[in-house]
Structure formats: C-alpha cells, structure tokens
Design a protein around this motif. Structure first.
Motif, PDB file in Angstrom:
ATOM      1  N   UNK A  82       0.813  -1.212   0.000  1.00  0.00           N
ATOM      2  CA  UNK A  82       0.000   0.000   0.000  1.00  0.00           C
ATOM      3  C   UNK A  82       0.843   1.257   0.000  1.00  0.00           C
ATOM      4  N   UNK A  83       2.129   1.130   0.447  1.00  0.00           N
ATOM      5  CA  UNK A  83       3.004   2.294   0.465  1.00  0.00           C
ATOM      6  C   UNK A  83       3.652   2.530  -0.896  1.00  0.00           C
ATOM      7  N   UNK A  84       3.636   1.510  -1.754  1.00  0.00           N
ATOM      8  CA  UNK A  84       4.411   1.571  -2.982  1.00  0.00           C
ATOM      9  C   UNK A  84       3.473   1.713  -4.170  1.00  0.00           C
ATOM     10  N   UNK A  85       3.214   2.929  -4.579  1.00  0.00           N
ATOM     11  CA  UNK A  85       2.258   3.175  -5.647  1.00  0.00           C
ATOM     12  C   UNK A  85       2.936   3.570  -6.939  1.00  0.00           C
ATOM     13  N   UNK A  86       4.248   3.767  -6.913  1.00  0.00           N
ATOM     14  CA  UNK A  86       4.941   4.242  -8.096  1.00  0.00           C
ATOM     15  C   UNK A  86       5.790   3.151  -8.748  1.00  0.00           C
ATOM     16  N   UNK A  87       5.572   1.892  -8.390  1.00  0.00           N
ATOM     17  CA  UNK A  87       6.377   0.815  -8.941  1.00  0.00           C
ATOM     18  C   UNK A  87       5.951   0.514 -10.378  1.00  0.00           C
ATOM     19  N   UNK A  88       6.934   0.253 -11.226  1.00  0.00           N
ATOM     20  CA  UNK A  88       6.672  -0.145 -12.608  1.00  0.00           C
ATOM     21  C   UNK A  88       6.711  -1.663 -12.771  1.00  0.00           C
ATOM     22  N   UNK A  89       6.830  -2.393 -11.671  1.00  0.00           N
ATOM     23  CA  UNK A  89       6.968  -3.835 -11.738  1.00  0.00           C
ATOM     24  C   UNK A  89       5.701  -4.488 -12.297  1.00  0.00           C
ATOM     25  N   UNK A  90       5.904  -5.493 -13.140  1.00  0.00           N
ATOM     26  CA  UNK A  90       4.790  -6.291 -13.651  1.00  0.00           C
ATOM     27  C   UNK A  90       4.734  -7.660 -12.984  1.00  0.00           C
ATOM     28  N   UNK A  91       5.616  -7.889 -12.004  1.00  0.00           N
ATOM     29  CA  UNK A  91       5.643  -9.177 -11.323  1.00  0.00           C
ATOM     30  C   UNK A  91       4.513  -9.280 -10.318  1.00  0.00           C
ATOM     31  N   UNK A  92       3.970 -10.489 -10.166  1.00  0.00           N
ATOM     32  CA  UNK A  92       2.951 -10.728  -9.146  1.00  0.00           C
ATOM     33  C   UNK A  92       2.982 -12.197  -8.768  1.00  0.00           C
ATOM     34  N   UNK A  93       2.549 -12.478  -7.556  1.00  0.00           N
ATOM     35  CA  UNK A  93       2.498 -13.856  -7.100  1.00  0.00           C
ATOM     36  C   UNK A  93       3.175 -14.028  -5.755  1.00  0.00           C
ATOM     37  N   UNK A  94       3.271 -15.262  -5.313  1.00  0.00           N
ATOM     38  CA  UNK A  94       3.814 -15.587  -3.994  1.00  0.00           C
ATOM     39  C   UNK A  94       4.862 -16.683  -4.115  1.00  0.00           C
ATOM     40  N   UNK A  95       5.958 -16.506  -3.386  1.00  0.00           N
ATOM     41  CA  UNK A  95       6.966 -17.543  -3.252  1.00  0.00           C
ATOM     42  C   UNK A  95       7.013 -17.996  -1.799  1.00  0.00           C
ATOM     43  N   UNK A  96       7.033 -19.307  -1.602  1.00  0.00           N
ATOM     44  CA  UNK A  96       7.160 -19.882  -0.268  1.00  0.00           C
ATOM     45  C   UNK A  96       8.521 -20.542  -0.143  1.00  0.00           C
ATOM     46  N   UNK A  97       9.243 -20.159   0.887  1.00  0.00           N
ATOM     47  CA  UNK A  97      10.605 -20.665   1.059  1.00  0.00           C
ATOM     48  C   UNK A  97      10.858 -20.983   2.521  1.00  0.00           C
ATOM     49  N   UNK A  98      11.772 -21.918   2.750  1.00  0.00           N
ATOM     50  CA  UNK A  98      12.196 -22.277   4.102  1.00  0.00           C
ATOM     51  C   UNK A  98      13.711 -22.416   4.097  1.00  0.00           C
ATOM     52  N   UNK A  99      14.276 -22.552   5.295  1.00  0.00           N
ATOM     53  CA  UNK A  99      15.699 -22.838   5.335  1.00  0.00           C
ATOM     54  C   UNK A  99      16.453 -22.150   6.430  1.00  0.00           C
ATOM     55  N   UNK A 100      17.706 -21.796   6.124  1.00  0.00           N
ATOM     56  CA  UNK A 100      18.700 -21.374   7.107  1.00  0.00           C
ATOM     57  C   UNK A 100      18.206 -20.251   8.008  1.00  0.00           C
ATOM     58  N   UNK A 101      18.245 -20.487   9.304  1.00  0.00           N
ATOM     59  CA  UNK A 101      17.899 -19.427  10.251  1.00  0.00           C
ATOM     60  C   UNK A 101      18.989 -18.378  10.323  1.00  0.00           C
ATOM     61  N   UNK A 102      20.215 -18.741   9.919  1.00  0.00           N
ATOM     62  CA  UNK A 102      21.300 -17.762   9.905  1.00  0.00           C
ATOM     63  C   UNK A 102      20.999 -16.609   8.958  1.00  0.00           C
ATOM     64  N   UNK A 103      20.187 -16.859   7.945  1.00  0.00           N
ATOM     65  CA  UNK A 103      19.874 -15.835   6.953  1.00  0.00           C
ATOM     66  C   UNK A 103      18.744 -14.896   7.395  1.00  0.00           C
ATOM     67  N   UNK A 104      18.210 -15.082   8.580  1.00  0.00           N
ATOM     68  CA  UNK A 104      17.014 -14.345   8.986  1.00  0.00           C
ATOM     69  C   UNK A 104      17.160 -12.841   8.796  1.00  0.00           C
ATOM     70  N   UNK A 105      18.222 -12.247   9.329  1.00  0.00           N
ATOM     71  CA  UNK A 105      18.388 -10.797   9.218  1.00  0.00           C
ATOM     72  C   UNK A 105      18.614 -10.377   7.772  1.00  0.00           C
ATOM     73  N   UNK A 106      19.343 -11.189   7.020  1.00  0.00           N
ATOM     74  CA  UNK A 106      19.539 -10.902   5.613  1.00  0.00           C
ATOM     75  C   UNK A 106      18.245 -10.984   4.832  1.00  0.00           C
ATOM     76  N   UNK A 107      17.452 -12.010   5.116  1.00  0.00           N
ATOM     77  CA  UNK A 107      16.176 -12.162   4.422  1.00  0.00           C
ATOM     78  C   UNK A 107      15.201 -11.036   4.773  1.00  0.00           C
ATOM     79  N   UNK A 108      15.254 -10.554   6.001  1.00  0.00           N
ATOM     80  CA  UNK A 108      14.421  -9.406   6.358  1.00  0.00           C
ATOM     81  C   UNK A 108      14.687  -8.237   5.417  1.00  0.00           C
TER      82      UNK A 108
END
Length: 367
Positions: free
Chosen positions: A32-58
C-alpha cells in the motif's frame, strides 16, 4: 499444486516467518506504500531454510517487495536441514541452506520443487557470507583469544572450566573465573553446525575427532533450536558458550580466532577473505556454484570460521511464473543493492564482482 504447498516439515518456523514478513513490511514499506512501482511481477513464493539468513532475508524481502508490491515472499527460518528436506519434498519454491547439497544428494536427483525432479539441474548460489561467531556469557569479559585446538577442546568437552590453563595462556590479562564451561549446540540439523564442525575437523583434527556434520555429534551439553535458540540459551546461562551467525549474537562476548599470537576478531571483511580464492566443487552442473572452503589455512587478517550460505532453486520449474519470480528475487539478492541491504541489516560480507558474474550467469539458466 505441489509448488504452492506450505511446508509441513518444521512447522515451528511459521511464526518466525510471519514475524519476518511483518518486519520486512514495516522496514521496507508495504504494497500500500508503494504506488509508483513499474513492476509487472505478481504472485507468492514460499521458502524455508537457514535461520542464519534471517536478518539478511528481512532486508531482502523488504527491498524486493517494495520494488514489486504485487509479490509476496514468505521465508520461514526453519533451519537448513529442514529447508533441504522441503526442497526435496516439493514444499518450498526455493530454500536457504548453510551448505550446498552434497554429491550423494545431487546424484539422487529427487528434487520435488523442480520440474521432472530436477533433471535439468539446480542452482546453488553463495549469496550470504557471514562470520560464525564463537560467543560466550561471562561477566566482565567481552573478548577472548582462542586457537582452533582450544575451541575444539571446549566443544568436545575436554576443556571444562573457564580458568583452564589453555584459555589462561592465550588471555593473560583476562579475569577468568573458576566456573564450569557450558557448551550450547544446535538441536536441529543445521548448516551452521556443519560449517563449524568442518572448521574444527580441518583446523584441529587431533582434538576434534568427529567428521563434519549438520547434526551435533555429542549427546551431552545443552541443545537449542535454531540460531535464536542457541543465542538465547547462552545469554541466559552464565558460563555458557555457543557458535552462531555473528549477526545475531548481540551483546554476548566473542572470541578472536587465530594462532601464534595473531588473532582476528570477526568481521564481514575478515570472513569474506576465506572465500575469495575458494575453488568450485568438482563435477557440478553449470548453475551449481558450490564452493570448497579450506578452513585449515591460518592467515593474518582472515577470520577462519566463515559461513557460506546458499540460495538454492531449480533450473526448471513446472510453473513459468514461479520461475520468473525466483529468478527476479535471486537477481535482487545478488545485486550490489541487495548485498548492501544484507550487509547493513545482518553484517554479512558482500560478494565480489567476479562471483556476481558467475551468479548472474547461473540465474539466467532458470526457466
């Protein structure tokens, strides 16, 4: 459709995933904050894995979803072992893992997330490089020097007290108490554990007689789930010591690692040096960038316990939109912007330009 199933394995990560997604939305801006994006991508990705990556993934989720407001990335920090199981089972579109798939797993070629079980191959991209800190809780002590043999002696439970001569000799100015050492290890199958035990196995083979493994080899000691679990257990136990991704150790004391009087504190720069000249694992496919790390080398200015964590996906997906989203997200994570975002949020080391070229070539295979 199997690619859109939320992983049932390691469901404990679901709450963490919701927190990660909420945090990312707050930090990076929601759709809702991003109204000026030109992206045409849409959809959802579900991923799991390394907890070490938590801060990076954030940071990555926040940046990518801000630029692509019609895309949702759900990353559950279930641990690397669970992530790999989910990728094989077809329950995750991509995964984070603190180790690449090994030769036996590659040979089996049974990756349910991919079209035809991954017959076209997989991509394994070393996009998260971070020091593994040896962190401890000892009143009045913020830093200690240790060599590989001392660290191995502590975690093999041969060195059991903080005023043991092996520690005192390396830290003559430290006020070390007569207090039992309480090692804390991961209870789950963990790539961080595998990296740490690989370091011990290579750098101190006379003391650490176990093979490298994602499952902790000793039945004794305190065990905790995930990166946050071992950090919390150490923070709550005077005299405790653990190993964890450095981005999450907070105010715990940490170990400078080295030998012969030359000890190096962890930093992203010092950790990155260990992967600069690492060769590729032999016999892998074009998009598989698994690296061979030499943890036994001791060089000035190098922090030798470096976690090389991978983002893993398919060369071919059954669903074209899933393939497009995975390629786009991987491209963002590998970009200078994405690497900088992870560095700022997690303290990870940005990949080199030469490695980025290899990564981009691998991502181009996804379809």
């Amino acid at each position: 459709m199997k690619l859109n199933r939320i992983a049932k394995i390691g469901a404990v990560g679901a709450v963490a995933a919701l927190a990660l997604t909420a945090c990312a939305a707050n930090e990076g801006g929601s759709a809702s904050d991003s109204t000026d994006s030109d992206s045409t991508l849409s959809g959802t990705l579900d991923a799991t894995g390394a907890s070490s990556q938590t801060a990076g993934q954030e940071a990555w989720v926040a940046g990518f979803q801000t630029a692509n407001p019609d895309v949702t990335i759900n990353y559950e920090p279930t641990g690397s072992g669970t992530g790999r199981e989910n990728f094989i089972a077809g329950a995750s579109n991509f995964i984070g893992s603190d180790r690449a798939f090994n030769d036996e797993e590659i040979a089996a070629g049974n990756f349910g997330a991919c079209a035809d079980g991954g017959s076209a191959g997989i991509v394994e991209l070393p996009l998260y490089i971070s020091p593994i800190a040896v962190a401890f809780n000892l009143d009045g002590v913020d830093s200690l020097n240790m060599d590989a043999a001392t660290i191995a002696g502590i975690f093999s439970e041969e060195i059991t007290n903080w005023n043991d001569e092996a520690i005192v000799e390396l830290n003559p100015d430290a006020d070390l108490p007569d207090l039992a050492i309480s090692p804390v290890h991961r209870s789950d199958d963990s790539g961080t554990t595998e990296t740490f035990t690989e370091y011990l196995h290579q750098a101190a083979p006379d003391t650490w007689t176990f093979e490298a493994d994602g499952v902790w080899p000793l039945n004794s000691g305190e065990a905790a789930q995930g990166t946050s679990g071992v950090v919390d257990a150490t923070r709550n136990g005077q005299g405790a010591i653990t190993y964890a991704d450095a981005s999450q150790v907070g105010d715990l004391g940490t170990v400078a690692v080295g030998a012969d009087g030359d000890f190096t504190e962890y930093s992203s720069e010092a950790a990155a040096k260990i992967v600069e000249t690492a060769p590729r694992v032999e016999g892998r496919s074009e998009g598989d960038l698994a690296l061979e790390i030499d943890y036994s080398a001791v060089e000035s200015g190098v922090y030798p316990i470096a976690l090389v964590s991978y983002l893993i996906g398919c060369v071919e997906y059954e669903d074209a939109n899933t393939a497009e989203l995975v390629a786009a997200y991987f491209t963002y994570m590998a970009s200078p912007e994405g690497q900088q975002a992870a560095e700022e949020n997690a303290g990870s080391a940005p990949i080199s330009d030469s490695l980025r070229e290899e990564v981009d070539s691998a991502i181009a295979l996804i379809g």
